[in-house]
Every structure is written in C-alpha cells, then in structure tokens.
Design an enzyme around this catalytic site. Structure first.
Site, PDB file in Angstrom:
ATOM      1  CD1 TRP A 196       2.957  21.806  43.630  1.00  0.00           C
ATOM      2  CD2 TRP A 196       3.073  23.910  42.856  1.00  0.00           C
ATOM      3  NE1 TRP A 196       1.776  22.446  43.938  1.00  0.00           N
ATOM      4  CE2 TRP A 196       1.819  23.723  43.475  1.00  0.00           C
ATOM      5  CE3 TRP A 196       3.368  25.153  42.278  1.00  0.00           C
ATOM      6  CZ2 TRP A 196       0.852  24.735  43.547  1.00  0.00           C
ATOM      7  CZ3 TRP A 196       2.398  26.172  42.351  1.00  0.00           C
ATOM      8  CH2 TRP A 196       1.171  25.949  42.978  1.00  0.00           C
ATOM      9  CD  GLU A 237       6.218  21.435  46.288  1.00  0.00           C
ATOM     10  OE1 GLU A 237       6.964  21.969  45.442  1.00  0.00           O
ATOM     11  OE2 GLU A 237       5.801  22.033  47.293  1.00  0.00           O
ATOM     12  CE  LYS A 239      -0.875  24.118  47.558  1.00  0.00           C
ATOM     13  NZ  LYS A 239      -0.309  25.389  47.110  1.00  0.00           N
ATOM     14  CG  ASP A 273       5.490  22.568  50.766  1.00  0.00           C
ATOM     15  OD1 ASP A 273       5.094  22.815  51.918  1.00  0.00           O
ATOM     16  OD2 ASP A 273       5.855  23.461  49.982  1.00  0.00           O
ATOM     17  CG  HIS A 276       2.105  21.252  49.668  1.00  0.00           C
ATOM     18  ND1 HIS A 276       2.602  21.237  48.392  1.00  0.00           N
ATOM     19  CD2 HIS A 276       2.090  22.555  50.031  1.00  0.00           C
ATOM     20  CE1 HIS A 276       2.905  22.466  48.005  1.00  0.00           C
ATOM     21  NE2 HIS A 276       2.604  23.284  48.998  1.00  0.00           N
ATOM     22  CG  HIS A 300       9.561  22.513  48.889  1.00  0.00           C
ATOM     23  ND1 HIS A 300       8.758  23.122  47.963  1.00  0.00           N
ATOM     24  CD2 HIS A 300      10.798  22.433  48.326  1.00  0.00           C
ATOM     25  CE1 HIS A 300       9.466  23.389  46.886  1.00  0.00           C
ATOM     26  NE2 HIS A 300      10.695  22.969  47.074  1.00  0.00           N
ATOM     27  CG  ASP A 308       0.411  25.440  51.462  1.00  0.00           C
ATOM     28  OD1 ASP A 308       1.479  25.365  52.074  1.00  0.00           O
ATOM     29  OD2 ASP A 308       0.343  25.559  50.224  1.00  0.00           O
ATOM     30  CG  ASP A 310       3.751  28.737  51.482  1.00  0.00           C
ATOM     31  OD1 ASP A 310       4.571  27.809  51.455  1.00  0.00           O
ATOM     32  OD2 ASP A 310       2.720  28.747  50.789  1.00  0.00           O
ATOM     33  CG  ASP A 340       7.875  26.577  49.094  1.00  0.00           C
ATOM     34  OD1 ASP A 340       7.860  27.802  48.859  1.00  0.00           O
ATOM     35  OD2 ASP A 340       7.081  25.784  48.550  1.00  0.00           O
TER      36      ASP A 340
END
Ligand code: RNT
Ligand code: ZN
Length: 433
Positions: A196, A237, A239, A273, A276, A300, A308, A310, A340
């Site tokens: 990424w 990955e 985004k 992800d 993302h 992820h 985003d 997390d 993640d």
C-alpha cells in the site's frame, strides 16, 4: 465436554445449551461439529501495528505515521520494542480461539544499534520475529512501509516524478518481497506481502494520468522477479482518500483492479480494505466479482466511522455480509482475512481481542448458515421464502456454538478475558514509561 466457560471452569449448562443448538442447526441440515472442525483451518492475520500505534522500531521516527493515516489517543502501555510487542501479541492471542497469523510492516525490523534504511533491510532483521513465529506456530505476513520516512514527505513514493525517490522505493518494494518469501519459506506457510502506498494529492491534480503510468512501471519492476507461490503471495491495496490526499490517490481501486487483472503472469492479488471506499460503500458485493477473475483475494477488515478512521472492528452488518459472501461462494480457502485498525485510546490488547473475536464470530455465524436452503428457494424463484429464511437464520442459537468454539480452543468464551487483560495491564503495561 471439558474446556473453559466464562467463569473459567467447566460448565454443564454450557454443554446443554450447545446440545440444543446442535439439534436446531441439524434440523436445518447444518452439522455444527463439522463446522467447528472447519473453524480450525480459519486463520485471521493480526496486524502487529495495533500494539504500538503504527510507530515501528526505526530510530528517529517516533510517533507519526504520516502518509494520510493516524492513530489517535494516548492510552498508556504502548509496546516500545520487539520483545514488548511480541509479548502483547501473545497475550492477545491467548484470548482468541484458533491458530492465527501475525502481519508485520517493514518498520518492525530489528536492526540492532545500526540503522538500516528501507532499501537496506533484509530477512536477518526479522530473525527474532521468524524465530518467535516458529516457536509459537504462527504464520507471518508482511507489508513494505512506504510512509513515515523523509523520502515519502513529498507525498509521492512509487509514483514519484523524482527518479531518485522512485528508485529508492522500488528497491524497498523488492527487498520486502524477498523478506516475505524468506519468512514463508522458513515457516512453511505462504507469507502474504501486501503493498500500500500513500501517494496522492490534497487538491485537484492537473494531471492524474502521468502518476498512474509511473506507478504501473514501478510495480512492474517490483513484481518482475518470480518467487515460489508457496513462499510469498503478493497483493496491492487500493484507497479512495487519506489525510492530505483527499482529492486524488494514485493507487485507486480501479487502478489496481486493472493492474492485477492485466498482469496474469505476475499473479498479484487485490486487497480490499473495508475503510477504503466511499463511506456508505460496502465491499461484500465486490468479493464475488473479484473471485470470478482471480484465484485469491486479501481483505483488510477495519471499521470506518464517517471516514477511514480505522476504528476497532465490531460485529456489524458489514463484517457479517463479508463473511456470508465468502461462505456462499465457498471461498474460505481463497480469501485471506487480515485486520487493519489502530486505536490508541483504549487498551491495545483489548482492541486486538475485540476486533479478532468479532471477525471470527462473523465467520462462524456465516459457516453455520443453512446456505443450501437459501439457494434452493432462490433457484425455485421463491424470493419471499428466501427473505423469510434469511430473517429466521439471524436468530438461530449461534452463541452456544461460539462458546463451544472458544472452550474447545481453550479460550474463555464470555467477558472473563477482560479480567485477565486488567491484570496484564496492572502487572506489565502500566509499568512501561
Ligand atoms: C492505509 C492502509 C494500510 C495501513 C497499514 C498500516 O490506509 O490501510 O493497510 O493501514 O499498512
Ligand atoms: Zn489497510
């Protein structure tokens, strides 16, 4: 049945409840014992970076991740070195049923008292991790780190127009594949090496295409070398945006989709992800689209809150839908589940355990679904019955099977593990400066 109950001792009631659940599921044609057997093969990759707020062990780059990602909070007890981080991961794993994997980033290299730059690291710098993983019978996964570095400060790495910068990061990408392959070889289980990059722009670019063409060439260089697939599995990955890259991210979903699908010989898989994409966009429906064209897929699992962010993963519709899609496509052997998230505002062991147990709950719930009955109704065109059954299945006695899964894995099923985390916090985490 022996095992551990939420009280920490065997419980007859738990057996009775499980017996009842077994019968209910059997009446729908689901063999809970068979499902529990299958759960033994389910591996989730625990991201090491929840334990230290994505800091890593390189000298001189304390704290800030950069690259549009950020752990917020200052809960005490952050792991400060490899030994602490491994100790914390072990603690977390002791509350998680099943045998799993640990995902590292290049910044978790242990280079002794000699600094090794990103284009200088090799497998020897991960010896402690590899030995530990061997000892604990854990698989390892890997990630090159294209952030938290002065050569990433321009906002561009593999898509940089500055040749020196770009070639530095290409060398890093190549080194990381080599390290990952060595990990997979030594541990006897393929290491998923996920790439990424943060490259992008805060405001509207005048030329979106040129950076993407540069990135395409950089990736071609990184993936040119063939490795044994039983040692390393590569992934890219995408985004949508990051902090400071709100208007443009070079490695977008469409970009990597095109890349992976056009590079047959390189066999690069996609990584989705869950944070993302557009905030209301789920990834569940994308899984079967990818599996129609690719052998494998990396996930992820994260939780975005408005963006985003997390956050720690919880058992929500999004995660359940993902697990159901994998189950309905019979693809548990093709989809790699990785975590993640990074929350520095709560106990970090708690964060890992909550997130991983939630993902495992979703997977178990999906595995217990009487999917054949749903497909039958669908094939008959009886969509009313399909909908009704889906609703009924939501209240099948799943918790009893979850408790059984925990207890047969020698893990505390209920909230009892929180007392153990509190003890660990008192005895270990709170003593860290
Ligand atoms: C960033 C990506 C990436 C990182 C980790 C640390 O937005 O999700 O996967 O979170 O590699
Ligand atoms: Zn990610």
């Amino acid at each position: 049945m022996g095992g551990v109950s939420s009280m920490g001792k065997s419980s007859e009631n738990m057996d009775k409840v499980y017996e009842y659940a077994r019968e209910v599921y059997a009446s729908y044609g689901v063999d809970t014992e068979g499902v529990l057997e299958k759960m033994k093969n389910i591996q989730v990759s625990l991201h090491c970076w929840q334990g230290d707020d994505v800091t890593g062990f390189e000298k001189g780059v304390e704290g800030l991740s950069g690259g549009g990602i950020m752990a917020t909070g200052n809960y005490p007890g952050r792991a400060r070195n490899g030994d602490e981080l491994r100790q914390d991961i072990e603690k977390a794993l002791s509350f998680i049923p099943g045998k799993h994997r640990v995902s590292l980033h290049a910044i978790y290299a242990e280079t002794g008292n000699k600094y090794a730059d990103r284009d200088e690291i090799d497998a020897s710098h991960f010896k402690s991790w590899i030995d530990w993983a061997k000892d604990k019978n854990l698989g390892l996964d890997f990630n090159p780190t294209f952030f938290s570095h002065e050569k990433a400060d321009s906002g561009f790495t593999l898509s940089s127009k500055a040749e020196e910068t770009r070639s530095f990061w290409i060398r890093h990408g190549k080194r990381c594949r080599e390290i990952a392959a060595e990990m997979g070889k030594q541990l006897g289980t393929p290491c998923v090496n996920n790439l990424w990059i943060p490259d992008g722009m805060k405001d509207i670019p005048a030329d979106r295409l040129s950076y993407r063409l540069i990135l395409k060439d950089s990736l071609d260089e990184i993936y040119a070398k063939k490795y044994d697939k039983s040692h390393v599995l590569d992934s890219v990955e995408s985004k949508l945006f990051g902090i400071g890259s709100e208007s443009y991210v070079v490695g977008s979903h469409e970009f990597y989709m095109g890349y992976a699908l056009s590079r047959d010989e390189m066999d690069v898989m996609l990584c989705f992800d869950t944070g993302h994409f557009h905030p209301t966009e789920g990834i569940a429906d994308k899984i079967s689209s990818v599996l129609a064209f690719q052998d494998r897929l990396l996930l992820h699992i994260s939780r975005g809150v408005r963006w985003d962010s997390d956050h720690v993963v919880i058992l929500g519709d999004d995660v359940l839908s993902i697990a159901q899609e994998v189950k309905r496509a019979n693809a548990f052997e093709r989809v790699h589940f990785a975590l993640d998230f990074f929350d520095a505002s709560i106990n970090r062991i708690t964060a890992w355990v909550v997130g991983t147990r939630s993902v495992l709950k979703a997977i178990l719930f999906a595995m217990l679904e009487p999917t054949e009955l749903l497909k039958e109704e669908e094939n008959k065109g009886n969509f009313g019955n399909r909908l009704a059954l889906m609703e009924e299945f939501k209240t099948l006695p799943f918790p009893a099977v979850w408790d059984k899964y925990c207890s047969m894995s020698n893990v505390i099923p209920g909230k009892g593990w929180l007392d153990e985390v509190r003890k660990y916090e008192e005895e270990v985490l709170s003593k860290r400066g």
